[in-house]
Scaffold this active site. Structure first.
Site: not given
Length: 432
Positions: A156, A379
């Site tokens: 992060h 995707d």
């Protein structure tokens, strides 16, 4: 009985496919703050097309990862603390991102419910196999029904939610050859100096960093009691009803509330009531606010470092539970409206060395809005994910996208087991 996960190939480090700069890059003051010393860990589940070739798919993912690491080469580096301990750097020598492949007897339908425990899905991202965990680790896990789970872990301190989503969409586009690397927008931008300390000394009040008395054994309870994950979906109709309730109970609401304002307020109120806390206990709701276009000048498109500050709504248990949803939504709205350029710059100063301000955990609920990141569009040639969520469901409350339901939001959070039944009942009973 817990489902098993087993690695089928030796873990590898994937380096950028082309030469990248050998350098040391400084992370910003926001990146280096103590609050962000943890990973972002996504779990994307795909209903794999019938007859998909596993070897071909795995090779395509590996090749796309190597290509995507060329413009995002810091993700193939290693994070280290500066010698003077004032912040963090990334040593970029093309060390590589982690890649694993596994099989499991989970099925895609197992992810349509909340996990049975906080760490039930932990093995879908086995970062601990690496002696030094890279800033990016990807695990491809084949499920027993032919579907596939993709676990992705980011450091992060190197990247935030928006930045990670931009990277993942590039990664996926390259895996399907739908786009050339040179065509992808926005181009990743480092420029971490834009959110560094300027040495200001006159700072305003920032309640997100303030300490409140623990009147209820709050810290001990969350540390010692087992947490039970929950998952509740709010559709368009339900969100509209929450907005109507908020407007009817607000003292200040002159404009229609957003879905985020009413849903956050409803969760906060339900959570507080379920915990049976003393009336005088002060509670805080913290949530991330993107500052890319709130600072002046705006950050450049493609900036993928941490570019958010924490909005903070604060009140007592008594007021939160007695004054209704409109009051809660007003507090959330007010916390959002306070954040502008000056506020953001003060946060940068507050979290920088030597102040190193960090939120306390007493009375705190943290919300992170993953539903707007675009993760549901990632995707890899397997269609859009049927599930988007975290690897571990813990006390951080997450707003998640719901497939084929644009305006619906799935809410996942773990609460103390003694409170879970009441929490779920209150969440489903907005008029109570």
């Amino acid at each position: 009985m817990a489902s098993s996960v087993r690695l089928v190939k030796k873990p590898v480090l994937v380096a950028p496919v082309d030469p990248t700069p050998s350098t040391v890059l400084s992370l910003s003051s926001l990146d280096s703050q103590l609050f962000l010393r943890f990973p972002i860990e996504y779990l994307l589940v795909y209903a794999s097309p019938h007859g998909v070739d596993r070897d071909v798919t795995a090779a395509r993912v590996k090749a796309a990862l190597a290509r995507s690491l060329v413009p995002y080469y810091p993700l193939a580096g290693r994070v280290k603390t500066r010698p003077d301990s004032t912040g963090l750097d990334v040593v970029c020598q093309a060390q590589g991102a982690g890649l694993l492949e596994a099989v499991s007897d989970y099925t895609a339908s197992d992810f349509q419910r909340a996990p049975r425990s906080v760490a039930e899905w932990r093995k879908l991202l086995l970062v601990e196999v690496f002696k030094v965990v890279p800033p990016l680790v990807v695990q491809l896990t084949w499920l027993s029904d032919g579907c596939v789970a993709l676990g992705i872990g980011f450091s992060h301190c190197v990247i935030d939610g928006i930045g990670s989503s931009e990277f993942l969409n590039l990664f996926a586009e390259l895996a399907t050859s739908r786009a050339k690397l040179s065509e992808f927008q926005p181009k990743p931008v480092w420029d971490r100096q834009l959110l560094n300390s300027a040495g200001r000394t006159n700072l305003g009040t920032h309640p997100e960093f303030g300490r409140v008395p623990d009147l209820s054994g709050f810290v001990t309870r969350f540390a010692q009691e087992r947490l039970s994950p929950t998952s509740i979906t709010f559709d368009k109709t339900w969100l509209k009803e929450l907005k109507n309730i908020a407007m009817s109970t607000s003292q200040a609401g002159e404009f229609p509330y957003t879905s985020f304002e009413v849903l956050s307020g409803h969760i906060w109120r339900s959570w507080a009531r379920s915990l049976n806390l003393p009336a005088k206990q002060v509670l805080k709701l913290l949530f991330s606010i993107n500052i890319r276009n709130r600072v002046k000048p705006s950050l450049p498109a493609g900036y993928y470092g941490n570019a958010f500050v924490l909005g903070c709504a604060q009140t007592s248990v008594k007021d939160l539970t007695e004054k209704g949803l409109g009051y809660c939504a007003d507090l959330v709205r007010g916390a959002k409206e306070r954040v502008g350029d000056e506020y953001a710059r003060e946060v940068v100063e507050s979290v920088s060395w030597p102040r190193r301000a960090s939120p306390d955990s007493v009375g705190v609920l943290i919300i992170s809005q993953w539903s707007r990141l675009g993760l549901d569009r990632v995707d890899f040639g397997l269609g859009r994910p049927v599930h988007v969520g975290p690897i571990c469901c813990d006390r951080y409350c997450l707003f998640l996208p719901v497939r084929d339901r644009m305006e619906a939001v799935k809410v996942m959070v773990a609460v103390p087991t003694s409170a879970v039944d009441r929490y779920e009942n209150l969440m489903r009973s907005p008029y109570s």
